[in-house]
Every structure is written in structure tokens, then in C-alpha cells.
Design an enzyme around this catalytic site. Structure first.
Site, PDB file in Angstrom:
ATOM      1  N   ASP A   1       0.757  -1.052  -0.061  1.00  0.00           N
ATOM      2  CA  ASP A   1       0.134   0.163   0.063  1.00  0.00           C
ATOM      3  C   ASP A   1       0.964   1.417  -0.050  1.00  0.00           C
ATOM      4  O   ASP A   1       1.176   1.666   1.021  1.00  0.00           O
ATOM      5  CB  ASP A   1      -0.949   0.017   1.329  1.00  0.00           C
ATOM      6  CG  ASP A   1      -1.795   1.105   1.388  1.00  0.00           C
ATOM      7  OD1 ASP A   1      -1.864   1.779   0.288  1.00  0.00           O
ATOM      8  OD2 ASP A   1      -2.493   1.283   2.515  1.00  0.00           O
TER       9      ASP A   1
ATOM     10  N   ARG B   1      -0.512 -10.730 -20.476  1.00  0.00           N
ATOM     11  CA  ARG B   1      -1.005 -12.136 -20.029  1.00  0.00           C
ATOM     12  C   ARG B   1      -2.426 -12.402 -20.418  1.00  0.00           C
ATOM     13  O   ARG B   1      -3.248 -11.444 -19.860  1.00  0.00           O
ATOM     14  CB  ARG B   1      -0.650 -12.369 -18.400  1.00  0.00           C
ATOM     15  CG  ARG B   1      -1.109 -13.681 -18.032  1.00  0.00           C
ATOM     16  CD  ARG B   1      -2.426 -13.662 -17.281  1.00  0.00           C
ATOM     17  NE  ARG B   1      -2.921 -14.760 -16.591  1.00  0.00           N
ATOM     18  CZ  ARG B   1      -3.933 -15.111 -16.132  1.00  0.00           C
ATOM     19  NH1 ARG B   1      -4.966 -14.353 -16.391  1.00  0.00           N
ATOM     20  NH2 ARG B   1      -4.209 -16.245 -15.474  1.00  0.00           N
TER      21      ARG B   1
ATOM     22  N   HIS C   1     -11.558 -20.642 -23.203  1.00  0.00           N
ATOM     23  CA  HIS C   1     -12.939 -20.360 -23.373  1.00  0.00           C
ATOM     24  C   HIS C   1     -13.467 -19.740 -24.746  1.00  0.00           C
ATOM     25  O   HIS C   1     -14.524 -19.072 -24.719  1.00  0.00           O
ATOM     26  CB  HIS C   1     -13.340 -19.758 -22.002  1.00  0.00           C
ATOM     27  CG  HIS C   1     -13.486 -20.742 -20.817  1.00  0.00           C
ATOM     28  ND1 HIS C   1     -14.222 -21.774 -20.625  1.00  0.00           N
ATOM     29  CD2 HIS C   1     -12.131 -20.889 -19.729  1.00  0.00           C
ATOM     30  CE1 HIS C   1     -13.893 -22.172 -19.389  1.00  0.00           C
ATOM     31  NE2 HIS C   1     -12.483 -21.906 -19.231  1.00  0.00           N
TER      32      HIS C   1
ATOM     33  N   ASN D   1      -7.427   4.087  -0.599  1.00  0.00           N
ATOM     34  CA  ASN D   1      -7.721   2.914   0.024  1.00  0.00           C
ATOM     35  C   ASN D   1      -9.473   2.875  -0.041  1.00  0.00           C
ATOM     36  O   ASN D   1     -10.021   1.802  -0.271  1.00  0.00           O
ATOM     37  CB  ASN D   1      -7.313   2.496   1.372  1.00  0.00           C
ATOM     38  CG  ASN D   1      -5.899   2.225   1.312  1.00  0.00           C
ATOM     39  OD1 ASN D   1      -5.379   2.148   0.303  1.00  0.00           O
ATOM     40  ND2 ASN D   1      -5.202   2.214   2.217  1.00  0.00           N
TER      41      ASN D   1
ATOM     42  N   TYR E   1     -10.441  -9.467 -11.936  1.00  0.00           N
ATOM     43  CA  TYR E   1     -10.869 -10.466 -13.149  1.00  0.00           C
ATOM     44  C   TYR E   1     -12.569 -10.072 -13.480  1.00  0.00           C
ATOM     45  O   TYR E   1     -13.011 -10.807 -14.142  1.00  0.00           O
ATOM     46  CB  TYR E   1     -10.852 -11.982 -13.236  1.00  0.00           C
ATOM     47  CG  TYR E   1      -9.249 -12.022 -13.043  1.00  0.00           C
ATOM     48  CD1 TYR E   1      -8.451 -12.068 -14.409  1.00  0.00           C
ATOM     49  CD2 TYR E   1      -8.585 -12.544 -11.757  1.00  0.00           C
ATOM     50  CE1 TYR E   1      -7.240 -12.309 -14.282  1.00  0.00           C
ATOM     51  CE2 TYR E   1      -7.094 -12.673 -11.799  1.00  0.00           C
ATOM     52  CZ  TYR E   1      -6.540 -12.817 -13.063  1.00  0.00           C
ATOM     53  OH  TYR E   1      -5.052 -12.987 -13.099  1.00  0.00           O
ATOM     54  N   TRP E   2     -13.288  -9.004 -12.749  1.00  0.00           N
ATOM     55  CA  TRP E   2     -14.389  -8.863 -12.895  1.00  0.00           C
ATOM     56  C   TRP E   2     -14.582  -7.357 -13.329  1.00  0.00           C
ATOM     57  O   TRP E   2     -14.938  -6.320 -12.467  1.00  0.00           O
ATOM     58  CB  TRP E   2     -15.086  -9.033 -11.592  1.00  0.00           C
ATOM     59  CG  TRP E   2     -15.182 -10.482 -11.199  1.00  0.00           C
ATOM     60  CD1 TRP E   2     -14.834 -11.328 -11.850  1.00  0.00           C
ATOM     61  CD2 TRP E   2     -15.351 -10.636  -9.814  1.00  0.00           C
ATOM     62  NE1 TRP E   2     -14.979 -12.389 -10.856  1.00  0.00           N
ATOM     63  CE2 TRP E   2     -15.242 -12.072  -9.691  1.00  0.00           C
ATOM     64  CE3 TRP E   2     -15.680 -10.017  -8.773  1.00  0.00           C
ATOM     65  CZ2 TRP E   2     -15.452 -12.837  -8.370  1.00  0.00           C
ATOM     66  CZ3 TRP E   2     -16.028 -10.834  -7.537  1.00  0.00           C
ATOM     67  CH2 TRP E   2     -15.670 -12.413  -7.433  1.00  0.00           C
TER      68      TRP E   2
ATOM     69  N   GLU F   1      -3.380 -17.975 -20.416  1.00  0.00           N
ATOM     70  CA  GLU F   1      -3.645 -18.955 -19.562  1.00  0.00           C
ATOM     71  C   GLU F   1      -4.747 -20.189 -19.880  1.00  0.00           C
ATOM     72  O   GLU F   1      -5.974 -19.730 -20.297  1.00  0.00           O
ATOM     73  CB  GLU F   1      -4.279 -18.294 -18.289  1.00  0.00           C
ATOM     74  CG  GLU F   1      -4.557 -19.309 -17.124  1.00  0.00           C
ATOM     75  CD  GLU F   1      -6.117 -19.229 -16.749  1.00  0.00           C
ATOM     76  OE1 GLU F   1      -6.414 -19.698 -15.723  1.00  0.00           O
ATOM     77  OE2 GLU F   1      -6.923 -18.668 -17.382  1.00  0.00           O
TER      78      GLU F   1
ATOM     79  N   ARG G   1      -3.415 -15.554  -1.363  1.00  0.00           N
ATOM     80  CA  ARG G   1      -2.994 -14.235  -1.642  1.00  0.00           C
ATOM     81  C   ARG G   1      -2.916 -13.496  -0.567  1.00  0.00           C
ATOM     82  O   ARG G   1      -3.312 -12.266  -0.288  1.00  0.00           O
ATOM     83  CB  ARG G   1      -4.044 -13.585  -2.626  1.00  0.00           C
ATOM     84  CG  ARG G   1      -4.670 -14.633  -3.814  1.00  0.00           C
ATOM     85  CD  ARG G   1      -5.975 -14.353  -4.494  1.00  0.00           C
ATOM     86  NE  ARG G   1      -5.987 -15.248  -5.544  1.00  0.00           N
ATOM     87  CZ  ARG G   1      -7.176 -15.192  -6.293  1.00  0.00           C
ATOM     88  NH1 ARG G   1      -8.157 -14.197  -6.165  1.00  0.00           N
ATOM     89  NH2 ARG G   1      -7.504 -16.018  -7.059  1.00  0.00           N
TER      90      ARG G   1
ATOM     91  N   ASP H   1      -6.200 -14.103 -20.033  1.00  0.00           N
ATOM     92  CA  ASP H   1      -6.873 -14.934 -19.139  1.00  0.00           C
ATOM     93  C   ASP H   1      -7.713 -15.828 -20.014  1.00  0.00           C
ATOM     94  O   ASP H   1      -8.308 -15.639 -21.192  1.00  0.00           O
ATOM     95  CB  ASP H   1      -7.890 -14.013 -18.308  1.00  0.00           C
ATOM     96  CG  ASP H   1      -8.250 -14.670 -16.966  1.00  0.00           C
ATOM     97  OD1 ASP H   1      -7.857 -15.095 -16.516  1.00  0.00           O
ATOM     98  OD2 ASP H   1      -9.734 -14.774 -16.995  1.00  0.00           O
TER      99      ASP H   1
ATOM    100  N   HIS I   1      -1.721 -17.636  -8.186  1.00  0.00           N
ATOM    101  CA  HIS I   1      -2.987 -17.162  -7.296  1.00  0.00           C
ATOM    102  C   HIS I   1      -4.141 -18.224  -7.449  1.00  0.00           C
ATOM    103  O   HIS I   1      -5.057 -17.784  -6.692  1.00  0.00           O
ATOM    104  CB  HIS I   1      -3.209 -15.885  -7.966  1.00  0.00           C
ATOM    105  CG  HIS I   1      -3.962 -15.608  -9.118  1.00  0.00           C
ATOM    106  ND1 HIS I   1      -2.990 -16.556 -10.341  1.00  0.00           N
ATOM    107  CD2 HIS I   1      -4.514 -14.913  -9.737  1.00  0.00           C
ATOM    108  CE1 HIS I   1      -3.619 -16.105 -11.268  1.00  0.00           C
ATOM    109  NE2 HIS I   1      -4.574 -15.325 -11.171  1.00  0.00           N
ATOM    110  N   ASP I   2      -3.965 -19.200  -8.140  1.00  0.00           N
ATOM    111  CA  ASP I   2      -5.170 -20.166  -8.342  1.00  0.00           C
ATOM    112  C   ASP I   2      -4.904 -21.633  -7.927  1.00  0.00           C
ATOM    113  O   ASP I   2      -5.485 -22.499  -8.431  1.00  0.00           O
ATOM    114  CB  ASP I   2      -5.607 -20.301 -10.011  1.00  0.00           C
ATOM    115  CG  ASP I   2      -5.973 -19.117 -10.537  1.00  0.00           C
ATOM    116  OD1 ASP I   2      -6.778 -18.130  -9.737  1.00  0.00           O
ATOM    117  OD2 ASP I   2      -6.047 -18.801 -11.765  1.00  0.00           O
TER     118      ASP I   2
HETATM  119  C1  NOJ Z   1      -8.044 -17.432 -14.259  1.00  0.00           C
HETATM  120  C2  NOJ Z   1      -7.525 -16.317 -13.289  1.00  0.00           C
HETATM  121  O1  NOJ Z   1      -6.168 -16.794 -13.099  1.00  0.00           O
HETATM  122  C3  NOJ Z   1      -8.177 -16.409 -12.089  1.00  0.00           C
HETATM  123  O2  NOJ Z   1      -7.890 -15.872 -10.970  1.00  0.00           O
HETATM  124  C4  NOJ Z   1      -9.709 -15.890 -12.299  1.00  0.00           C
HETATM  125  O3  NOJ Z   1     -10.603 -16.125 -11.292  1.00  0.00           O
HETATM  126  C5  NOJ Z   1     -10.352 -16.731 -13.659  1.00  0.00           C
HETATM  127  N1  NOJ Z   1      -9.403 -16.898 -14.671  1.00  0.00           N
HETATM  128  C6  NOJ Z   1     -11.332 -15.927 -14.106  1.00  0.00           C
HETATM  129  O4  NOJ Z   1     -11.208 -14.672 -14.606  1.00  0.00           O
HETATM  130 CA    CA Z   2      -3.844   2.313  -1.150  1.00  0.00          CA
END
Ligand code: NOJ
Ligand code: CA
Length: 627
Positions: A39, A243, A249, A45, A109-110, A274, A402, A245, A343-344
Site C-alpha cells: 500500500d 498475459r 474459453h 484505500n 478479473y471482474w 492461460e 493471496r 486470461d 494465485h489459483d
Molecule cells: C483465471 C484467473 O487466473 C483466475 O484467478 C480468475 O478467477 C479466472 N481466470 C476468471 O477470470
Molecule cells: Ca492504497
């Protein structure tokens, strides 16, 4: 005043197409979950919706304050470790509501607006529109990274926008203007086929939803123009690589068109996707890597390393070696992006908390083929084992994988190992460009040599609790004395062999020999795929200029064997730099004394034509045309 340092291509300069090609094979990537790194600016924030921020950092599903100023503040820390490229979780403006009742979009990712920056990552009051070229924190990050010779990788998502959150789903904005809404989809920007139920059905995987995420309808040209236009804005601001995502799909044709459009705009951008749990023996993901125009994250490597070193599964290092033996399924195995966790999935140390196991995995990652990617915090042994179930390699304990970065110690074992090996990767082309050969493999011990031209790198790993001594092992290093980069132990090589190679428990040894580099006004990195060669056959490049032997096959420069599908080499051009040339590939045959035999095998095509760049490094990626 700070300005971004990447020169913009002139769209009218067709020469540009033949000049530039970013080389990523010598990079070391570091992957940052921006919200969980540092931060650097507490004032941003609260964000647009203060309820999504948890100042106590107890609620793992809310924002904790990390931002781009935090990344800037730690660039020196990252540079000291030898990191040369930063992959940041998506920076787009996100839904500012809780999805699935409790989750903020801390991962990025949203997206709600691909043409705006997440205001939580820049200073309060800065413009978030990508159209307004202001000096935002984002621009300073790009400039500060470039000043240090570091590249910035933007994480992009084309498959979906956002899931249902507070009554809305998939509301999409074009620089602040609503252009699509999943629940009121007049212009068909989304697919409406429900959730994927059968993961073996390719149509479903490409058209149905993944965890309720509003899935774009790529058949809609307006959508395609929107997403391409958005990503070009980010490239114009100085992003170096992408990168991508969820590539599995969306159909291959979408990616082929998307990548071609982006490369026309910025020909030097490196892209990797990915395809979750891709593996060389899975024909679909390998075909995608070979035909989409992008490289892939190498889940096959991650799983093999995690099973071998993380879980000590029975096959041990055989699992890793077997993976490398399938490299010929890829056209560009050396350009896959390798990793041991992300992270997954569980952090590596949630599989195996032994710091020495982590160190071995990091050495394997840094010295074997592919572009290594370190998940943030690995160097500080950062991990949180909440909700670790069976601790299996495929498990995911998101969001506990994470955690917030806590320490910035530049003297940890992994930080030190990385500082050494990132440097070695940049200097020794055998690691980044060469061929992999296994010299000795058992479940516990792995000795391999990377080789390219006269350069070599031999790595020996012992993951057992016992010292192991290998007698008279052929390692294919040039004869001389060597000092191990990691242990400072000394070894002598005679006739390519080490008389007694002792590897202590949990130890890694790295021996390197660096031959002369290929220099020239223009250096072409040539990659040829798709031919079958027999013992005694060598692939050469024959052409109409002196550097290619003026059609004399005896003088044509030779490529090197990388694997059963790939030959590679660097050819330097001085006299012909900047000029048009023609060439074709020829397979030259020699007898056991190295004498060139008659009847070479030539490609069956009217020659390939190319305009050589006047200077710099370029790549050719060709497929053998059968006779
Ligand atoms: C792959 C990403 O690495 C993951 O963290 C994400 O939730 C999904 N794709 C959907 O975007
Ligand atoms: Ca901050």
C-alpha cells in the site's frame, strides 16, 4: 515531467513489421497481485465504495489497499532480485459491489470498463480514462520500470466481464458510457447458455459460463472492436507484454484475429495465455500454443515440479523429465512461461513447507527451459495454509494463497538464489535458447545440461536426505575447472565428465560455461519446426546473400537441434542488413567424418522472401515445407 519510454510505432512504416520483435526468453517474470503487494498510497484505500475495503486486513474477500504506488516503491527491491518483467493482476476498472454475496474484485478479473484504470490503484483524483494521456501513477510506474530496464505485463480478459453482483451482471462501460448489460442484452454482446456442465464438450467450454461470469459473444464485431480498441489504448501507454486470461474459453479464430490486430498495432508485444492445466499430451492446448500467435503458461511444468519436489510423489524427478521429453509437441517450448505456483493454486510451501524444497524448485524453475515466473512473496516464504485440504498439487485455497506481503528482506535464501540465477539466465544463452538433455535421473536426483552453440549449463539436484555421489558422469561441459554458482564448490571436467559428483542432501549445483555471443548489425533468431531429421543430418539456411552462403550449401549457416520438432539458431547479417533476401531450408547430410555428402534435402517451395531489418534482433518462425 515523466513520460513513457516505449516509442510508438508509426502506422505507415511497413518496415516496422520486419524490424522489431521483443525477446522474452531471457526475462524473469514476477507476478504481483496488486491489492496484496504494498500500500503505497493509503489515501486511495476507501475507493469508490468504502465498504469493499477492510483496513484491518482480516476479511480476505475485501480490498486491503495495495496499489501501483506500492509497486513503484518496491521496484528497487524487485530489481535487486534480478526481476526484469512484472506481471500485474488486471488493472481495469472493476465492479464496485460484492459478488457472490461477499467477494470484492480484489483480483481484477471482474471488469466493468476496459478503457479505465481501477481507481483503487492510482492516486485519488487522477484521471482513470485511458484516453486522457495524463501523468497518472500508472504512467509513472511504466516510466520507472522502463528506466530500470524492466517490462510491464498487463493481465487481460477477453472472455467475460463480471458475475452477478448486487443485482447487476455484466454491465460494461466504454470509458464511462454503458454499452452492454447481460440482463438487458439488446445488441447481443453476451452468450446466454448458462453454466458449463460438461467440461469435455468444447462447444460448452467456449460458449457457456464459467462460475456465472457474463461471457462475451465474440461473434459480435462491435464487441471485438471494443476489446481490441481497449487493449490498444493500454499498449499505447507503454505496456510491453500481455498475459491473457481463460484462453480455452474462446475459439481459436477469435485469438488469431485478436493477436494479428494487436501485432499490427504493436509488432513487438509478447503475449502468453492461460489455458488452465494445459499439458503437451493434451492435443488441444498444444495446438493452441502452436497456432494462436501466443505462448502459454506452462501448467504441465508447474504440476510436474509440484508433484516431484512439493509432494515427493513416487516418480520424483522422472515426472519432470517426462514432461521435458514431450517438448516436441510445442513449436516454442523455450517460450512457455513456467512457474511453480500462482494465485489459483496452493502456494508451493502449502504443499511442502520445507524451505529447502522450495529452494530446489526455484533452482529447477530458473535453470530449465521456459521463461520463469515467480509468484510474489516466494522469496519471503510467504504462505498461509488456511483451508488447505488434502494438500494436493491441483488444490486451490484462494483467497489464502493471496496474503499481504509482509517482509522485504533482501537477504533471504530465495532472494539470494534469484539474484544469482536471474543474472545467469541473462548471460548464458544455453538456458534460455538451448536444448535440454537429461544426464542422470532418478526419483531423487536430476542432472541435466542445457546447451546452445558453445554455451553450456549443467544443473544437479538432489531432493533426498542423503548425499549422492555419481561416478564419472558425462555432463558435456568443456574441459576445465568450474566453481558452482550456488555453493562455490569446485569441480573439474575432463573429457566432458566429472569423476566424482557429490550432491549433498537437498542441494542444487549449477555449473556454467558461456561461449562467444553471436553479434552482428542484424541478428536473426531462426526457429524452424515441423521437419524430421535422421542422425547425421543438419538443418541449414541457404539463400542469395553472403551470410547465407550465396546458395552454396557448404557455406550455408547451420541451425542447432533443440528437439524432434525444433531447430534453432542465430544468424548475423552485416552486409545484407536492411536489404531484401530470399532463402530456404536445406537438410545437409554428412558422413561419420563430417564430410558433407551430396543430395541434400531441400524444402519444396519457391523461396521464402524477407526484408532484413537494418539493425537489431528479429525472429523468423518457419515451418518446413515438405519435398
Ligand atoms: C483465471 C484467473 O487466473 C483466475 O484467478 C480468475 O478467477 C479466472 N481466470 C476468471 O477470470
Ligand atoms: Ca492504497
Amino acid at each position: 515531467m515523466v513520460s513513457t519510454s516505449v516509442p510508438k510505432p508509426s502506422p505507415t512504416s511497413y518496415e516496422f513489421l520486419f524490424k522489431r520483435d521483443i525477446e522474452f526468453r531471457q526475462e524473469t517474470i514476477y507476478f504481483v497481485v496488486v491489492d496484496r503487494f504494498h500500500d503505497g498510497d493509503p489515501a486511495n484505500n476507501p475507493g469508490p465504495n468504502p465498504e469493499l475495503y477492510d483496513a484491518t486486513r482480516q476479511d480476505w474477500t475485501k480490498y486491503w489497499g495495495g496499489d501501483l504506488q506500492g509497486v513503484i516503491d518496491k521496484l528497487d527491491y524487485l530489481q535487486g532480485m534480478g526481476v526484469t518483467a512484472l506481471w500485474l493482476t488486471p488493472l481495469f476498472e472493476q465492479v464496485e459491489r460484492l459478488a457472490y454475496q461477499k467477494y470484492a474484485a480484489i483480483h481484477g478479473y471482474w471488469t466493468r470498463d476496459f478503457k479505465r484504470i481501477n481507481p483503487r490503484y492510482v492516486a485519488a483524483g487522477e484521471t482513470t480514462s485511458l484516453f486522457q494521456a495524463q501523468e497518472t501513477t500508472f504512467d509513472r510506474l511504466i516510466a520507472e520500470a522502463h528506466r530500470r530496464g524492466m517490462k510491464i505485463i498487463l493481465d487481460i480478459v477477453c472472455n467475460h466481464s463480471s458475475p452477478e453482483a448486487g443485482g447487476v451482471k455484466g454491465q460494461l462501460f466504454d470509458d464511462g458510457k454503458l454499452i452492454a448489460d447481460f440482463n438487458d442484452d439488446k445488441n447481443h454482446w453476451y452468450h446466454h447458455y448458462g453454466e458449463v456442465s460438461n467440461w469435455d464438450d468444447e462447444w460448452q467450454v467456449q460458449n457457456c459460463e464459467l462460475s456465472g461470469l457474463a461471457t462475451f459473444n465474440e461473434n459480435n464485431a462491435s464487441y471485438r472492436n471494443y476489446i481490441k480498441g481497449a487493449i490498444k489504448l493500454w499498449l499505447d501507454r507503454g505496456v510491453d507484454a500481455l498475459r491473457v486470461d481463460t484462453v480455452k474459453h474462446m475459439p481459436a479464430w477469435f485469438w488469431q484475429e485478436f493477436i494479428a490486430d494487436l501485432l499490427t498495432h504493436r509488432p513487438d508485444v509478447f503475449v502468453f495465455g492461460e489455458w488452465i492445466y494445459n499439458h503437451p499430451s493434451d492435443g488441444k492446448s498444444a495446438a493452441f500454443a502452436n497456432s494462436s500467435g501466443m505462448s502459454l503458461l506452462d501448467f504441465g511444468f508447474a504440476m510436474a515440479a509440484r508433484r516431484a519436489i512439493g509432494k515427493n510423489e513416487e516418480g520424483g524427478f522422472h515426472l519432470v523429465n517426462e514432461l521435458f521429453e514431450l517438448d516436441h509437441h510445442y513449436d516454442g517450448a523455450n517460450e512457455l512461461v513456467t512457474f511453480i505456483d500462482n494465485h489459483d493454486m496452493l502456494r508451493f510451501q502449502s504443499l511442502n513447507s520445507d524451505p529447502l524444497a522450495l529452494r530446489l524448485a526455484v533452482v529447477l524453475l530458473m535453470t530449465s527451459r521456459g521463461i520463469p515466473c515467480i509468484y510474489y512473496g516466494t522469496e519471503q516464504e510467504l504462505h498461509n495454509d488456511t483451508n488447505v485440504g488434502d494438500g494436493q498439487p491441483y488444490e486451490n485455497n484462494d483467497p489464502y494463497n493471496r496474503p499481504m506481503m509482509e517482509k522485504w528482506d533482501t537477504d533471504t535464501p530465495i532472494y539470494r538464489v534469484l539474484a544469482i540465477l536471474t543474472q545467469l539466465r541473462r548471460l548464458n544463452p544455453a538456458i534460455s535458447l538451448g536444448r535440454h538433455r537429461s544426464m542422470h535421473v532418478t526419483p531423487d536426483v536430476y542432472v541435466f545440461t542445457r546447451s546452445y552453440r558453445q554455451s553450456r549449463c549443467t544443473v544437479a539436484l538432489n531432493k533426498s536426505d542423503q548425499p549422492i555421489t555419481l561416478e564419472n558422469l558425462f555432463v558435456d561441459l568443456p574441459d576445465r575447472r568450474y566453481v558452482c554458482f550456488l555453493t562455490k564448490r569446485r569441480f573439474e571436467v575432463k573429457e566432458g565428465r566429472i569423476a566424482r559428483l557429490r550432491i549433498d542432501p537437498k542441494q542444487a549445483l549449477v555449473l556454467s560455461h558461456i561461449g562467444p555471443a553471436v553479434r552482428g548489425q542484424t541478428v536473426v533468431r531462426v526457429q524452424l519446426n515441423g521437419m524430421q531429421t535422421q542422425l547425421g543430418e543438419t538443418v541449414c539456411v541457404s539463400g542469395n546473400c553472403p551470410e547465407l552462403g550465396n546458395w552454396d550449401i557448404q557455406k550455408a549457416p547451420a541451425l542447432e537441434y533443440i528437439n524432434a520438432n525444433t531447430w534453432f539458431g542465430e544468424i548475423s547479417f552485416d552486409e545484407s542488413a536492411g536489404k531484401p533476401i530470399v532463402y530456404k531450408y536445406v537438410i545437409r547430410r554428412t558422413d561419420e567424418h563430417g564430410v558433407i555428402l551430396d543430395q541434400p534435402r531441400r524444402e519444396n517451395l519457391v523461396c521464402r522472401r524477407w526484408w532484413l531489418a537494418p539493425e537489431g534482433i528479429v525472429k523468423w518462425r518457419d515451418y518446413w515445407e515438405r519435398a
